[in-house]
Design a protein around this motif. Structure first.
Motif, short mmCIF file in Angstrom:
data_model
loop_
_atom_site.label_atom_id
_atom_site.label_comp_id
_atom_site.label_asym_id
_atom_site.label_seq_id
_atom_site.Cartn_x
_atom_site.Cartn_y
_atom_site.Cartn_z
N LYS B 59 -12.89 -0.71 -7.57
CA LYS B 59 -13.15 -0.90 -6.21
C LYS B 59 -12.01 -1.66 -5.47
CE LYS B 59 -16.35 -2.87 -2.95
NZ LYS B 59 -16.59 -4.28 -2.77
N ASN B 60 -11.85 -2.99 -6.06
CA ASN B 60 -10.58 -3.75 -5.76
C ASN B 60 -9.20 -3.01 -5.87
OD1 ASN B 60 -12.60 -5.78 -5.18
ND2 ASN B 60 -11.96 -6.88 -7.11
N GLY B 61 -9.10 -2.42 -6.91
CA GLY B 61 -7.71 -1.78 -7.27
C GLY B 61 -7.35 -0.68 -6.02
N LEU B 62 -8.54 -0.05 -5.96
CA LEU B 62 -8.22 1.09 -4.63
C LEU B 62 -8.27 0.45 -3.32
CD1 LEU B 62 -11.33 3.51 -5.61
CD2 LEU B 62 -8.64 3.96 -5.69
N GLU B 63 -8.97 -0.58 -3.19
CA GLU B 63 -8.95 -1.15 -1.66
C GLU B 63 -7.47 -1.59 -1.48
OE1 GLU B 63 -13.68 -2.21 -0.84
OE2 GLU B 63 -12.25 -3.91 -1.44
N LEU B 64 -7.02 -2.44 -2.27
CA LEU B 64 -5.49 -3.13 -2.36
C LEU B 64 -4.51 -2.06 -2.13
CD1 LEU B 64 -3.93 -5.87 -2.72
CD2 LEU B 64 -3.78 -5.15 -5.19
N ALA B 65 -4.71 -1.01 -3.03
CA ALA B 65 -3.75 0.23 -2.93
C ALA B 65 -3.84 0.68 -1.57
CB ALA B 65 -3.68 1.06 -3.92
N PHE B 66 -4.90 0.91 -0.92
CA PHE B 66 -4.90 1.78 0.26
C PHE B 66 -4.60 0.88 1.37
CE2 PHE B 66 -7.38 4.97 -1.71
CZ PHE B 66 -6.59 6.12 -1.73
N GLU B 67 -4.72 -0.43 1.54
CA GLU B 67 -4.39 -1.22 2.29
C GLU B 67 -2.68 -1.14 2.38
OE1 GLU B 67 -5.41 -5.48 2.03
OE2 GLU B 67 -7.40 -4.59 2.18
N GLU B 68 -2.02 -1.23 1.28
CA GLU B 68 -0.59 -1.16 1.31
C GLU B 68 -0.18 0.18 2.07
OE1 GLU B 68 -0.08 -3.67 -2.88
OE2 GLU B 68 0.86 -1.70 -2.65
N ILE B 69 -0.94 1.42 1.53
CA ILE B 69 -0.73 2.52 2.15
C ILE B 69 -0.77 2.69 3.40
CG2 ILE B 69 -1.21 5.07 1.89
CD1 ILE B 69 -1.76 4.53 -0.91
N ASN B 70 -1.79 2.23 4.13
CA ASN B 70 -1.93 2.18 5.50
C ASN B 70 -1.11 1.50 6.23
OD1 ASN B 70 -4.45 4.04 5.13
ND2 ASN B 70 -5.81 2.13 5.32
N ALA B 71 -0.66 0.31 5.59
CA ALA B 71 0.40 -0.42 6.22
C ALA B 71 1.86 0.25 6.34
CB ALA B 71 0.47 -1.86 5.36
N LEU B 72 1.92 1.41 5.49
CA LEU B 72 3.24 2.00 5.49
C LEU B 72 3.49 2.75 7.04
CD1 LEU B 72 3.37 3.38 1.91
CD2 LEU B 72 4.61 1.64 2.89
N GLY B 73 1.86 3.25 7.57
CA GLY B 73 2.07 3.65 8.78
C GLY B 73 1.89 5.28 8.72
N ASP B 74 2.10 6.05 7.74
CA ASP B 74 2.05 7.62 8.11
C ASP B 74 0.57 7.91 7.84
OD1 ASP B 74 2.37 7.26 5.48
OD2 ASP B 74 3.94 8.65 5.16
N LEU B 75 0.09 8.33 6.59
CA LEU B 75 -1.09 8.51 6.61
C LEU B 75 -2.10 7.49 6.49
CD1 LEU B 75 -0.86 11.35 3.84
CD2 LEU B 75 -1.63 11.65 6.08
N GLN B 76 -3.29 7.52 7.06
CA GLN B 76 -4.33 6.62 6.96
C GLN B 76 -5.52 7.04 6.15
OE1 GLN B 76 -3.75 3.29 8.63
NE2 GLN B 76 -1.92 4.19 8.51
N PHE B 77 -5.85 5.98 5.22
CA PHE B 77 -7.19 6.06 4.55
C PHE B 77 -8.27 5.20 4.67
CE2 PHE B 77 -3.50 8.15 2.28
CZ PHE B 77 -3.98 9.40 1.76
N GLU B 78 -9.34 5.55 4.52
CA GLU B 78 -10.41 4.69 4.45
C GLU B 78 -11.15 4.82 3.23
OE1 GLU B 78 -13.02 4.91 7.69
OE2 GLU B 78 -14.87 3.38 6.85
N VAL B 79 -11.42 3.68 2.36
CA VAL B 79 -12.20 3.76 1.14
C VAL B 79 -13.50 3.21 1.12
CG1 VAL B 79 -11.06 1.79 0.20
CG2 VAL B 79 -11.79 3.45 -1.34
N LYS B 80 -14.35 3.82 0.47
CA LYS B 80 -15.71 3.41 0.38
C LYS B 80 -16.27 3.44 -0.98
CE LYS B 80 -20.19 3.90 2.46
NZ LYS B 80 -21.03 4.04 3.94
N ALA B 81 -16.87 2.30 -1.51
CA ALA B 81 -17.33 2.33 -2.99
C ALA B 81 -18.86 2.14 -2.72
CB ALA B 81 -16.67 1.06 -3.52
#
Lengths: 419, 388
Positions: B59-81
Motif C-alpha cells: 500500500k505504501n509503495g503504491l501511494e508513494l509512487a502515485f504521489e510522484e506520478i501525480n506531481a509530474l502533472g500529466d496523468l492523474q491517479f487515485e489509489v485505494k487499498a
C-alpha cells in the motif's frame, strides 16, 4: 434544560464529525445555520425517543410462558423468505451494489454453519470448537466432486448439488470418526478435543494432493505423489490449496440450502430424537435413567451437524476461485461460534440474524481503514453487553411478541398464540 | 397532546437530518473523486493481522509512487487499498468493494491465495490486474489479463537451482522448507525438479510445518548428518534465523542459499547478524544499492513511513510506474471503462520494456509472467553485496 444540552450538543457534534472526517481524510466540515438547526432537531428527537424508550422499558412484558413453538418456526421460515425475496427484488431492479451481491452466497454458507453448530452447542449442549474442520472437508470434497463431474454434467446447478452432497457425505464420515471418541468426553475436555480434531482435519487437507487425468482421480499425501498423464490437472495441491475453480455457487442454491438446513434442524429439534437430545443436555443422569442412550443421541446431533457444515463448506468453496486449507483453522470455528453465542444458544432465528449482522459489520466498517477490526471488536462487546441486559432482552421479546400477535390477528383471526 | 405532536414532528425532522447528513458526506466525497480526471487504481492486501507487514508495504509503495506520478502533472491517479486479511473470501469482498468505488485497474492483491481468487474475478469482469507480489503461478493462469511483476515461485526455484549449478556451489544439498506454506512449498517443488534435471544431488529434505516451526533443531541436524555442504532455505526470515542459530551452536557451517523470503534478515530483532555472514540469496531488490533510483526511493520512503522499504514496497512502486507507462503509451484516459482500459493495458504491457527498481528491461509474456534477470546477493560485513 433542553436548551442547555442543545448548546453542549453542538461542540459535541464537532468532535464526532471532526473525528469521522479525520478518519476519512476529507478535511474540515463547516456547519451552516440550517444544518445546525437540523442537528438540534435530531438531538431533541433523540431526547424524546430515549424518554419514550424509558417508559417502554418500565412496562413489564407479559408473554405467555409457552409462546408457541409453531410461531417461532414460522418466523424462521418467514425471515429467510423475506430476506430472499427482498434481495432478489433489489437485484432485479439493479439496486444491489456489487459488494452486496458478493456477500449473499458467503452469508448463506455462514448461516448454515451457524445453524448446524447451534444444533451441537445449543440443542445438544456440547461446546464444539472444530466446526471449521468439517466445513473444510466439505469444501474440498465438494470441489473435487464438482470438478470430476465437469465433463459428465454440464448444468452448473446440478454440479453444485453433486458437490454439496459429496461435501456433506465426506464431512458426515469425518463427523462420525471424530464424534465416536470425542462424545465420550464431557464439558471442557470435549471442547479441547474438538479443537484438536478440527486442527487435524485442517492439517490433513493441507497435505492432501489430488489430481485428475484421463485415467481417473489420483490422491496422495505427499508432494509429488501424484503423477498425472498429459492433459491432467491438479485439483488440490497441498498447502497451495485448490485454485482455478470455476465459481458455480448461486444465491438461489444458497437459500435452498438454508431452507433445507432450517427444515432439518427444526424438525429434528421438535421430534422425539430432539427431545431426547435436549433431555440428555439438561440432565444426563436423569435421561439415562429412563433408558436414553446419551452417546448415541449426542452422536446423531453431531453427525447431522457435520453433514450440514460440509454442505455449507461445499457451497462456500465453489463460490471462490481459490480456497486454501488455512481458511478452515480454529479462527473460523471461533467466528462461527461467536455467531451462535450472540444469536442465543438454541435460538435458530437468533443465529440467522446474528450471522448476517456480524458478517456485514466488518464489511461496512471498511471506510474506517486501520480502525476497522478494533471497531468490530468494540461492536461485539457492546452487542454482547446489550443482549445480556435483562431490560433490553425484555424490550426485544416484547417487540417480537407484539409483532407476532399482530401477525396472528391479521392472518389467523383467532388472536393470541399457542392456544 | 401537544407534546406528542412535537415529538412526532421532531422525529420526522430527525430522519431528514440523518439523511441530509449522509447526503452531505456523499456529495463532498464525490466532488473530489468524480471529476472524471483521475484513473482509479485499487489494491488489496492484509492490512491487519499476521501478514500486515506485507500488505502495508505494498500500500505504501503504491501511494508513494502515485504521489510522484501525480506531481509530474500529466496523468492523474487515485489509489485505494482495501483489507483482505490474506484470505481469499475477504479478497473477493475487497474486490467487489473496489469495483463499487469505480476501480479501473487492479494493482494487487498482495498474497497468492487472495490473488488467485481475485484474478478469476478480474478475468471474468475484464479488469486489468498486475500484482506486485503474488508469486504463485496459479494466479496468472486465471486469465489473459492477469500479470505479475515478481518472479513466480516456479522461476525462483528454477533460478536458484540454475545459479547453484552454474557457480558450482554445492555437491550435496539439504533443503529445509515449510511444507504448510504455499510460498515455500512452491519454490521447493520447482527447485527439486530443476535440480534433478541439472544433476544436482539433494541429499536430504527436511520439511517443517506451521505447527512445528518453533524448534528446527531436528531439521538442521538432519542436514548436518547427511554432510550437506549447502543448505537451501526457501523460507521466511523468522524461521531462517532459527536455522542459522541452531547450526551455529551445533558447530555446523554449510553455505546457505535462500530466495526473496530471506530479504530483511539483517533487520530481524535480537538476531546476531554476524551469523548471516556468507548467506546467499536471490532477491529482486536491495535497499542498500547505490544507484540513484533506489537511493531516492529508499530516502523518500523512509522519510514518509519511518521504516526502510522491503522488497514488497519496491515491487509495488514498480507496479505503479509500469501502470503509468502503459497508460501513457496506450493513451488511457480517466473516463474509459475498466474494460476499455483492460484492452489497452494488455496490449501495451506485452510490448513494453520496463526499467524499475526490481529489475532492468522487464518484459511480460502473454501468459502474464515477467522475465527479468534474478539478482543474487551475498551478505558480507552486514550488507548485501551483489554477485554475478
Amino acid at each position: 434544560m433542553i436548551f442547555l444540552i442543545w448548546l453542549l450538543y453542538i461542540p459535541a457534534l464537532y468532535l464526532v464529525y471532526g473525528l469521522r472526517l479525520a478518519l476519512a481524510g476529507m478535511g474540515i466540515y463547516l456547519h451552516t445555520f440550517p444544518t445546525m438547526l437540523l442537528h438540534g432537531a435530531v438531538f431533541v428527537g433523540v431526547y424524546y425517543l430515549i424518554k419514550y424508550l424509558k417508559k417502554l422499558l418500565k412496562v413489564k412484558p407479559r408473554i405467555p410462558a409457552n409462546a408457541g413453538k409453531r410461531d417461532k418456526t414460522i418466523s424462521v421460515y418467514g425471515l429467510v423468505t423475506v430476506g430472499f425475496t427482498a434481495m432478489t427484488a433489489l437485484q432485479g431492479y439493479g439496486m444491489l451494489s456489487r459488494s452486496m451481491q458478493g456477500y449473499l452466497v458467503p452469508i448463506c454458507a455462514y448461516v448454515v454453519l451457524a445453524l448446524s453448530l447451534n444444533l451441537v452447542v445449543g440443542i445438544s449442549g456440547e461446546l464444539s470448537l472444530g466446526h471449521a474442520g468439517f466445513m473444510g472437508v466439505g469444501a474440498f470434497a465438494g470441489i473435487v466432486a464438482a470438478t470430476c463431474a465437469q465433463n459428465a454434467v454440464s448444468d452448473p446447478f446440478l454440479r453444485l448439488v453433486i458437490g454439496m452432497v459429496a461435501g456433506g457425505l465426506m464431512a458426515g464420515v469425518a463427523g462420525l470418526i471424530v464424534g465416536i471418541p470425542v462424545l465420550r468426553l464431557r464439558g471442557d475436555y470435549l471442547a479441547i478435543v474438538t479443537l484438536a480434531f478440527g486442527e487435524i482435519l485442517r492439517s490433513l487437507t493441507e497435505n492432501l494432493y489430488v489430481g485428475l487425468d484421463r485415467a481417473g482421480l489420483h490422491m496422495s499425501m505427499s508432494n509429488g505423489g501424484v503423477q498425472l498423464q498429459e492433459g491432467g490437472k491438479m485439483i488440490i495441491s497441498g498447502a497451495l490449496g485448490a485454485t482455478g475453480i470455476k465459481p458455480i455457487s448461486t444465491f438461489v442454491a444458497g437459500i435452498l440450502l438454508v431452507f433445507f438446513t432450517v427444515a432439518v434442524v427444526l424438525n429434528l429439534v421438535h421430534s422425539r430424537e430432539g427431545r431426547a437430545i435436549k433431555a440428555v443436555r439438561d440432565n444426563r443422569i436423569a435421561a439415562e435413567s429412563v433408558g436414553i442412550n446419551a452417546t448415541t443421541f449426542k452422536l446423531k446431533a453431531f453427525v447431522i451437524s457435520a453433514v450440514l457444515a460440509g454442505m455449507a463448506g461445499a457451497l462456500f468453496g465453489l463460490n471462490l476461485g481459490s480456497v486454501q486449507a488455512s481458511k478452515f483453522s480454529y479462527t473460523t470455528s471461533i467466528d462461527i461460534l461467536v455467531y451462535v453465542v450472540l444469536g442465543g444458544m438454541g435460538n435458530m432465528l437468533g443465529s440467522i440474524i446474528s450471522t448476517v449482522v456480524l458478517y456485514l459489520i466488518p464489511e461496512f466498517l471498511r471506510s474506517l481503514a486501520d480502525y476497522r477490526m478494533i471497531m468490530y471488536a468494540i461492536v461485539l462487546i457492546v452487542v454482547m453487553l446489550c443482549t445480556w441486559s435483562p431490560k433490553i432482552k425484555n424490550t426485544i421479546s416484547l417487540f417480537t411478541y407484539t409483532m407476532r400477535t399482530y401477525w396472528n390477528r391479521l392472518f389467523r383471526k383467532k388472536g393470541g398464540s399457542g392456544k | 397532546m401537544m407534546k406528542k405532536i412535537l415529538a412526532m414532528l421532531l422525529a420526522v425532522l430527525m430522519t431528514v437530518g440523518v439523511l441530509a447528513g449522509c447526503g452531505g458526506a456523499d456529495v463532498s466525497g464525490k466532488k473530489e473523486n468524480d471529476g472524471a480526471s483521475v484513473i482509479k487504481v485499487g489494491t488489496s492486501g492484509p492490512l491487519t493481522g499476521d501478514n500486515a507487514v506485507y500488505g502495508v508495504a505494498v500500500k505504501n509503495g503504491l501511494e508513494l509512487a502515485f504521489e510522484e506520478i501525480n506531481a509530474l502533472g500529466d496523468l492523474q491517479f487515485e489509489v485505494k487499498a482495501e483489507d483482505d486479511e490474506a484470505d481469499s473470501e475477504k479478497a473477493v469482498n475487497a474486490y467487489n468493494t473496489l469495483m463499487d468505488w469505480g476501480m479501473q485497474i487492479m494493482a494487487g492483491p498482495t498474497t497468492s491465495g487472495s490473488a488467485a481468487a481475485t484474478a478469476q474475478k478480474c478475468a471474468a469482469d475484464k479488469v486489468f490486474m498486475l500484482t506486485p507480489s503474488a508469486s504463485d503461478p496459479a494466479v496468472i493462469a486465471a486469465g489473459d489479463n492477469v500479470f505479475q511483476i515478481c518472479f513466480t515461485d516456479l522461476n525462483q526455484g528454477k533460478a536458484s537451482a540454475q545459479y547453484i549449478k552454474d557457480h558450482n556451489l554445492a555437491t550435496k544439498i539439504g533443503i529445509i522448507y515449510d511444507s504448510s506454506s504455499p510460498y515455500s512449498a512452491g519454490i521447493y517443488n520447482t527447485f527439486k525438479a530443476e535440480a534433478a534435471a541439472l544433476g544436482l544431488e539433494i541429499a536430504i529434505e527436511a520439511p517443517f510445518t506451521e505447527g512445528t516451526k518453533g524448534d528446527l533443531t531436528t531439521q538442521v541436524t538432519m542436514c548436518q548428518q547427511a554432510n550437506c555442504d549447502l543448505v537451501f532455505l526457501p523460507i521466511y526470515t523468522s524461521e531462517a534465523v532459527k536455522v542459522l542459530s541452531v547450526a551455529n551452536s551445533n558447530g555446523y557451517a554449510p553455505k546457505y542459499f535462500g530466495c526473496d523470503g530471506l530479504d530483511g534478515i539483517l533487520s530481524v530483532e535480537n538476531f546476531d547478524t554476524s551469523l548471516a555472514e556468507g548467506v546467499m540469496l536471490l532477491t529482486p531488490f536491495d535497499a542498500t544499492a547505490t544507484d540513484e533510483k533506489t537511493q531516492s526511493f529508499v530516502t523518500k520512503y523512509t522519510e514518509k513511513y519511518g521504516t526502510a522499504p522491503n522488497q514488497f514496497a519496491a515491487d509495488a512502486y514498480d507496479v505503479a510506474y509500469a501502470i503509468y507507462e502503459a497508460c501513457k503509451a496506450g493513451g488511457v484516459t480517466a473516463d474509459m471503462s475498466a474494460e476499455e482500459v483492460n484492452a489497452i493495458m494488455v496490449e501495451q504491457i506485452t510490448k513494453m520494456s520496463f526499467d524499475g527498481l526490481t529489475g532492468q528491461a522487464m518484459q511480460w509474456g502473454a501468459d502474464g509472467a515477467v522475465s527479468k534477470d534474478p539478482m543474487a546477493v551475498v551478505i558480507e560485513n552486514g550488507i548485501y553485496v551483489g554477485m554475478d
